[in-house]
Design a protein around this motif. Structure first.
Motif, PDB file in Angstrom:
ATOM      1  N   MET A   1       0.841  -1.192   0.000  1.00  0.00           N
ATOM      2  CA  MET A   1       0.000   0.000   0.000  1.00  0.00           C
ATOM      3  C   MET A   1       0.887   1.257   0.000  1.00  0.00           C
ATOM      4  N   ALA A   2       0.213   2.370  -0.176  1.00  0.00           N
ATOM      5  CA  ALA A   2       0.923   3.657  -0.205  1.00  0.00           C
ATOM      6  C   ALA A   2       0.056   4.711   0.477  1.00  0.00           C
ATOM      7  N   TYR A   3       0.717   5.761   0.977  1.00  0.00           N
ATOM      8  CA  TYR A   3      -0.028   6.903   1.499  1.00  0.00           C
ATOM      9  C   TYR A   3      -0.666   7.620   0.315  1.00  0.00           C
ATOM     10  N   SER A   4      -1.948   7.930   0.414  1.00  0.00           N
ATOM     11  CA  SER A   4      -2.611   8.682  -0.644  1.00  0.00           C
ATOM     12  C   SER A   4      -2.243  10.162  -0.525  1.00  0.00           C
TER      13      SER A   4
ATOM     14  N   GLU B   1      -4.268  11.627   2.224  1.00  0.00           N
ATOM     15  CA  GLU B   1      -3.713  11.279   3.533  1.00  0.00           C
ATOM     16  C   GLU B   1      -2.509  12.161   3.861  1.00  0.00           C
ATOM     17  N   GLN B   2      -1.655  12.404   2.887  1.00  0.00           N
ATOM     18  CA  GLN B   2      -0.492  13.254   3.108  1.00  0.00           C
ATOM     19  C   GLN B   2      -0.907  14.685   3.431  1.00  0.00           C
ATOM     20  N   HIS B   3      -1.926  15.184   2.728  1.00  0.00           N
ATOM     21  CA  HIS B   3      -2.419  16.542   2.970  1.00  0.00           C
ATOM     22  C   HIS B   3      -3.050  16.684   4.357  1.00  0.00           C
ATOM     23  N   SER B   4      -3.752  15.643   4.796  1.00  0.00           N
ATOM     24  CA  SER B   4      -4.585  15.779   5.991  1.00  0.00           C
ATOM     25  C   SER B   4      -3.946  15.283   7.287  1.00  0.00           C
ATOM     26  N   ARG B   5      -2.808  14.606   7.193  1.00  0.00           N
ATOM     27  CA  ARG B   5      -2.178  14.062   8.396  1.00  0.00           C
ATOM     28  C   ARG B   5      -0.793  14.667   8.625  1.00  0.00           C
ATOM     29  N   ASP B   6      -0.428  14.727   9.874  1.00  0.00           N
ATOM     30  CA  ASP B   6       0.927  15.130  10.252  1.00  0.00           C
ATOM     31  C   ASP B   6       1.700  13.830  10.450  1.00  0.00           C
ATOM     32  N   LEU B   7       2.250  13.309   9.357  1.00  0.00           N
ATOM     33  CA  LEU B   7       2.909  12.009   9.360  1.00  0.00           C
ATOM     34  C   LEU B   7       4.344  12.119   9.864  1.00  0.00           C
ATOM     35  N   ASP B   8       4.842  11.029  10.393  1.00  0.00           N
ATOM     36  CA  ASP B   8       6.213  10.958  10.884  1.00  0.00           C
ATOM     37  C   ASP B   8       7.015  10.027   9.990  1.00  0.00           C
ATOM     38  N   TRP B   9       8.245  10.415   9.688  1.00  0.00           N
ATOM     39  CA  TRP B   9       9.160   9.537   8.970  1.00  0.00           C
ATOM     40  C   TRP B   9      10.573   9.846   9.431  1.00  0.00           C
TER      41      TRP B   9
ATOM     42  N   ASP C   1       3.817   2.810   3.156  1.00  0.00           N
ATOM     43  CA  ASP C   1       3.104   3.298   4.332  1.00  0.00           C
ATOM     44  C   ASP C   1       3.104   2.306   5.489  1.00  0.00           C
ATOM     45  N   GLU C   2       2.864   1.041   5.198  1.00  0.00           N
ATOM     46  CA  GLU C   2       2.801   0.048   6.271  1.00  0.00           C
ATOM     47  C   GLU C   2       4.155  -0.106   6.957  1.00  0.00           C
ATOM     48  N   LYS C   3       5.215  -0.158   6.190  1.00  0.00           N
ATOM     49  CA  LYS C   3       6.552  -0.285   6.769  1.00  0.00           C
ATOM     50  C   LYS C   3       6.921   0.958   7.564  1.00  0.00           C
ATOM     51  N   ASN C   4       6.536   2.135   7.061  1.00  0.00           N
ATOM     52  CA  ASN C   4       6.811   3.369   7.799  1.00  0.00           C
ATOM     53  C   ASN C   4       6.031   3.399   9.117  1.00  0.00           C
ATOM     54  N   GLU C   5       4.775   2.980   9.075  1.00  0.00           N
ATOM     55  CA  GLU C   5       3.962   2.961  10.299  1.00  0.00           C
ATOM     56  C   GLU C   5       4.534   1.958  11.302  1.00  0.00           C
ATOM     57  N   ASN C   6       5.017   0.815  10.819  1.00  0.00           N
ATOM     58  CA  ASN C   6       5.629  -0.178  11.707  1.00  0.00           C
ATOM     59  C   ASN C   6       6.913   0.359  12.327  1.00  0.00           C
ATOM     60  N   LEU C   7       7.740   1.013  11.518  1.00  0.00           N
ATOM     61  CA  LEU C   7       8.965   1.616  12.033  1.00  0.00           C
ATOM     62  C   LEU C   7       8.627   2.663  13.092  1.00  0.00           C
ATOM     63  N   HIS C   8       7.635   3.492  12.805  1.00  0.00           N
ATOM     64  CA  HIS C   8       7.220   4.526  13.759  1.00  0.00           C
ATOM     65  C   HIS C   8       6.768   3.896  15.078  1.00  0.00           C
TER      66      HIS C   8
ATOM     67  N   ASP D   1      16.065   3.326   4.770  1.00  0.00           N
ATOM     68  CA  ASP D   1      15.330   2.347   3.982  1.00  0.00           C
ATOM     69  C   ASP D   1      14.533   1.497   4.961  1.00  0.00           C
ATOM     70  N   THR D   2      13.226   1.718   5.024  1.00  0.00           N
ATOM     71  CA  THR D   2      12.404   1.012   6.010  1.00  0.00           C
ATOM     72  C   THR D   2      12.361  -0.485   5.752  1.00  0.00           C
ATOM     73  N   GLN D   3      12.805  -0.928   4.590  1.00  0.00           N
ATOM     74  CA  GLN D   3      12.843  -2.357   4.307  1.00  0.00           C
ATOM     75  C   GLN D   3      14.067  -3.012   4.930  1.00  0.00           C
ATOM     76  N   LYS D   4      15.115  -2.245   5.207  1.00  0.00           N
ATOM     77  CA  LYS D   4      16.371  -2.822   5.692  1.00  0.00           C
ATOM     78  C   LYS D   4      16.719  -2.428   7.115  1.00  0.00           C
ATOM     79  N   ASN D   5      16.059  -1.425   7.661  1.00  0.00           N
ATOM     80  CA  ASN D   5      16.416  -0.933   8.990  1.00  0.00           C
ATOM     81  C   ASN D   5      15.309  -1.196   9.986  1.00  0.00           C
ATOM     82  N   SER D   6      15.693  -1.411  11.208  1.00  0.00           N
ATOM     83  CA  SER D   6      14.734  -1.600  12.289  1.00  0.00           C
ATOM     84  C   SER D   6      15.153  -0.720  13.456  1.00  0.00           C
ATOM     85  N   SER D   7      14.353  -0.700  14.495  1.00  0.00           N
ATOM     86  CA  SER D   7      14.704   0.104  15.655  1.00  0.00           C
ATOM     87  C   SER D   7      16.004  -0.392  16.279  1.00  0.00           C
ATOM     88  N   LEU D   8      16.342  -1.672  16.111  1.00  0.00           N
ATOM     89  CA  LEU D   8      17.602  -2.175  16.660  1.00  0.00           C
ATOM     90  C   LEU D   8      18.790  -1.534  15.956  1.00  0.00           C
TER      91      LEU D   8
END
Length: 157
Positions: free
Chosen positions: A1-4, A7-15, A42-49, A140-147
């Motif tokens: 999925m992707a941020y629409s 969604e980008q206009h209406s939310r204060d997103l974190d990355w 979007d899903e990977k970014n939300e998981n990272l957040h 790169d949210t596909q390769k990095n984690s909080s660790l």
């Protein structure tokens, strides 16, 4: 999925991304356009957040000494409310940025709000996120984690 776009206009997103000095950066979009790699994941970014929000708050923080040049506060209570999330991110070891020109979706100019005490930051610095995108400094949210991010924090203690 992707941020629409809506969604980008209406939310204060974190990355998040890493700067050239290997410092972790948190960005609050303020309804602004996301970098393509974040927009498309979007899903990977939300998981990272969510993982980042689980990190302990362990750093003393500093507030940008010229923050009032970017944001006008009606009173101290509103200023403290505004700073809450940025302070928490700085307390987790991130240099925390907010969008400078609210209402301009395409504008990629951000200002520093809060940062871990002792970070090497020029006072009054303004960062253009597009420059970091061009230099492949986005996490790169596909390769990095909080660790992976925790390893970066160990150098700041």
């Amino acid at each position: 999925m992707a941020y629409s776009i809506q969604e980008q206009h209406s939310r204060d997103l974190d990355w998040y991304f890493i700067d050239g000095n290997k410092k972790p950066i948190h960005v609050a979009t303020g309804g602004g356009k996301l970098p393509k790699i974040i927009e498309e994941n979007d899903e990977k970014n939300e998981n990272l957040h969510a993982q980042i929000l689980q990190l302990p708050i362990q750093y003393e923080i500093e507030i940008n000494p010229i923050l009032n040049e970017f944001v006008n506060f009606e009173n101290e209570e509103l200023r403290e409310l505004y700073l809450t999330d940025f302070n928490e991110m700085a307390g987790r070891g991130f240099i925390s940025l907010d969008k400078s020109n609210l209402g301009n979706f395409e504008d990629g100019i951000y200002h520093i709000v809060a940062y871990p005490k002792g970070s090497i930051i020029s006072k009054g610095i303004e960062l253009n996120i597009d420059e970091f995108i061009a230099n492949d400094l986005i996490i790169d949210t596909q390769k990095n984690s909080s660790l992976d991010l925790l390893k970066l924090f160990e150098n700041d203690k």
